[in-house]
Design an enzyme around this catalytic site. Structure first.
Site, PDB file in Angstrom:
ATOM      1  N   HIS A 258       0.779  23.408   8.417  1.00  0.00           N
ATOM      2  CA  HIS A 258      -0.128  24.549   8.236  1.00  0.00           C
ATOM      3  C   HIS A 258      -1.496  24.149   7.714  1.00  0.00           C
ATOM      4  O   HIS A 258      -2.215  24.976   7.169  1.00  0.00           O
ATOM      5  CB  HIS A 258       0.527  25.589   7.312  1.00  0.00           C
ATOM      6  CG  HIS A 258       1.737  26.219   7.928  1.00  0.00           C
ATOM      7  ND1 HIS A 258       2.705  26.878   7.199  1.00  0.00           N
ATOM      8  CD2 HIS A 258       2.159  26.270   9.223  1.00  0.00           C
ATOM      9  CE1 HIS A 258       3.652  27.317   8.009  1.00  0.00           C
ATOM     10  NE2 HIS A 258       3.352  26.953   9.243  1.00  0.00           N
TER      11      HIS A 258
ATOM     12  N   THR B 271      12.349  26.194   1.611  1.00  0.00           N
ATOM     13  CA  THR B 271      11.873  27.027   2.713  1.00  0.00           C
ATOM     14  C   THR B 271      13.046  27.736   3.354  1.00  0.00           C
ATOM     15  O   THR B 271      14.103  27.135   3.576  1.00  0.00           O
ATOM     16  CB  THR B 271      11.107  26.214   3.777  1.00  0.00           C
ATOM     17  OG1 THR B 271      10.806  27.068   4.896  1.00  0.00           O
ATOM     18  CG2 THR B 271      11.905  25.006   4.248  1.00  0.00           C
TER      19      THR B 271
ATOM     20  N   GLN C  17       5.359  22.730   5.167  1.00  0.00           N
ATOM     21  CA  GLN C  17       4.605  23.944   5.439  1.00  0.00           C
ATOM     22  C   GLN C  17       3.551  24.183   4.348  1.00  0.00           C
ATOM     23  O   GLN C  17       2.734  25.084   4.480  1.00  0.00           O
ATOM     24  CB  GLN C  17       5.565  25.141   5.492  1.00  0.00           C
ATOM     25  CG  GLN C  17       6.538  25.085   6.656  1.00  0.00           C
ATOM     26  CD  GLN C  17       7.633  26.131   6.537  1.00  0.00           C
ATOM     27  OE1 GLN C  17       8.615  25.952   5.826  1.00  0.00           O
ATOM     28  NE2 GLN C  17       7.451  27.238   7.230  1.00  0.00           N
ATOM     29  N   ASN C  18       3.580  23.358   3.322  1.00  0.00           N
ATOM     30  CA  ASN C  18       2.641  23.528   2.210  1.00  0.00           C
ATOM     31  C   ASN C  18       1.293  22.896   2.540  1.00  0.00           C
ATOM     32  O   ASN C  18       1.220  21.879   3.231  1.00  0.00           O
ATOM     33  CB  ASN C  18       3.221  22.898   0.941  1.00  0.00           C
ATOM     34  CG  ASN C  18       4.528  23.549   0.541  1.00  0.00           C
ATOM     35  OD1 ASN C  18       4.760  24.719   0.808  1.00  0.00           O
ATOM     36  ND2 ASN C  18       5.402  22.788  -0.096  1.00  0.00           N
ATOM     37  N   VAL C  19       0.238  23.471   1.999  1.00  0.00           N
ATOM     38  CA  VAL C  19      -1.115  22.984   2.284  1.00  0.00           C
ATOM     39  C   VAL C  19      -1.662  22.128   1.143  1.00  0.00           C
ATOM     40  O   VAL C  19      -2.793  21.665   1.204  1.00  0.00           O
ATOM     41  CB  VAL C  19      -2.077  24.166   2.580  1.00  0.00           C
ATOM     42  CG1 VAL C  19      -1.630  24.906   3.832  1.00  0.00           C
ATOM     43  CG2 VAL C  19      -2.168  25.127   1.393  1.00  0.00           C
ATOM     44  N   ASP C  20      -0.856  21.900   0.111  1.00  0.00           N
ATOM     45  CA  ASP C  20      -1.307  21.085  -1.016  1.00  0.00           C
ATOM     46  C   ASP C  20      -1.092  19.599  -0.720  1.00  0.00           C
ATOM     47  O   ASP C  20      -0.558  19.228   0.322  1.00  0.00           O
ATOM     48  CB  ASP C  20      -0.572  21.490  -2.305  1.00  0.00           C
ATOM     49  CG  ASP C  20       0.950  21.379  -2.164  1.00  0.00           C
ATOM     50  OD1 ASP C  20       1.439  20.248  -1.978  1.00  0.00           O
ATOM     51  OD2 ASP C  20       1.648  22.413  -2.229  1.00  0.00           O
TER      52      ASP C  20
ATOM     53  N   TYR D 246      -9.810  30.505  -1.130  1.00  0.00           N
ATOM     54  CA  TYR D 246      -9.361  29.118  -0.968  1.00  0.00           C
ATOM     55  C   TYR D 246     -10.055  28.176  -1.942  1.00  0.00           C
ATOM     56  O   TYR D 246      -9.467  27.161  -2.342  1.00  0.00           O
ATOM     57  CB  TYR D 246      -9.526  28.670   0.481  1.00  0.00           C
ATOM     58  CG  TYR D 246      -8.499  29.321   1.384  1.00  0.00           C
ATOM     59  CD1 TYR D 246      -7.203  28.838   1.450  1.00  0.00           C
ATOM     60  CD2 TYR D 246      -8.814  30.460   2.123  1.00  0.00           C
ATOM     61  CE1 TYR D 246      -6.241  29.453   2.243  1.00  0.00           C
ATOM     62  CE2 TYR D 246      -7.863  31.081   2.921  1.00  0.00           C
ATOM     63  CZ  TYR D 246      -6.575  30.576   2.975  1.00  0.00           C
ATOM     64  OH  TYR D 246      -5.626  31.205   3.752  1.00  0.00           O
TER      65      TYR D 246
END
Length: 226
Positions: free
Chosen positions: A105, A172, A87-90, A54
């Site tokens: 997420h 998605t 749903q993206n973590v950016d 990560y």
């Protein structure tokens, strides 16, 4: 009152900004098996590997830029009430200018206590190392919802979808639950559009078979014409 547009975004949205996702390559994410880097068991088994993975994603994100699709959605806030459910973590939606983003997420630029879910810290694009502790003394971990963990923001997302006047799905396939169940909260009269160059798995949706940027720009034009 301005129409409420809810946009569900996934990996295909960030892919055009150069961020790879595990669904591109048979369960691998940057050449790592997702079960080695994206489960609580993986963190217990090899926390150094998970933290390093990560840290690399965070470093990669720092140099990535929002693409035309991110910017077009942010620009819609001039005329509409926009909720992005991603749903993206950016942080590319936020960097493009979107002000109401629900991260299903988790967020790559945050750390949290490995024992207390509510102890969350903004760390920017920095690293999390072994020995970095929260104020309660437990090891920090990425604030990412891993496979097998609860999705804290799913109720917030469902409430947004239930009040939508338009629903747009970008990048998605909505195959992963609980996110996949969000379309069940869309009112029957509300139009749904899917932007995806492949097959759409959403019934009664209009499909624009294009990539994220090209498809979003086309949809925005159609919205203006409507």
């Amino acid at each position: 009152m301005r129409d409420h547009i809810v946009v569900l975004t996934g990996a295909g949205m960030s892919a055009e900004s150069g961020l790879k996702t595990f669904r591109d390559n048979g369960g691998l994410w940057e050449n790592h098996d997702v079960y080695d880097v994206a489960t609580p068991e993986a963190f217990q088994r090899n926390p150094e590997l998970v933290l390093r993975f990560y840290n690399e994603r965070r470093s990669q994100l720092e140099s990535a830029q929002p693409n035309a699709a991110h910017k077009a959605l942010a620009n819609l806030e001039k005329d509409y009430r926009i909720t992005i459910v991603t749903q993206n973590v950016d942080d590319l939606h936020e960097r493009a200018g979107s002000t109401h983003v629900v991260h299903l997420h988790g967020q790559l630029k945050q750390a949290r206590s490995s024992k207390l879910e509510h102890a969350i810290y903004d760390i920017g694009y920095g690293k999390i190392e072994m020995g970095d502790l929260c104020e309660h003394g437990s090891q920090l971990r990425p604030n990412i919802v891993w496979f097998g963990e609860a999705v804290p923001m799913i109720e917030t997302a469902a409430e947004a979808v239930a009040t939508a006047d338009h629903v747009l799905i970008v990048g998605t396939s909505l195959q992963v639950y609980p996110a996949a169940g969000l379309v069940d909260f869309v009112e029957s009269h509300v139009p749904i559009t899917v932007i995806d160059p492949g097959e759409a798995n959403v019934s009664r949706a209009r499909v624009i078979r294009k990539g994220a940027s090209e498809g979003v720009l086309e949809w925005v034009r159609l919205l203006g014409d409507g």
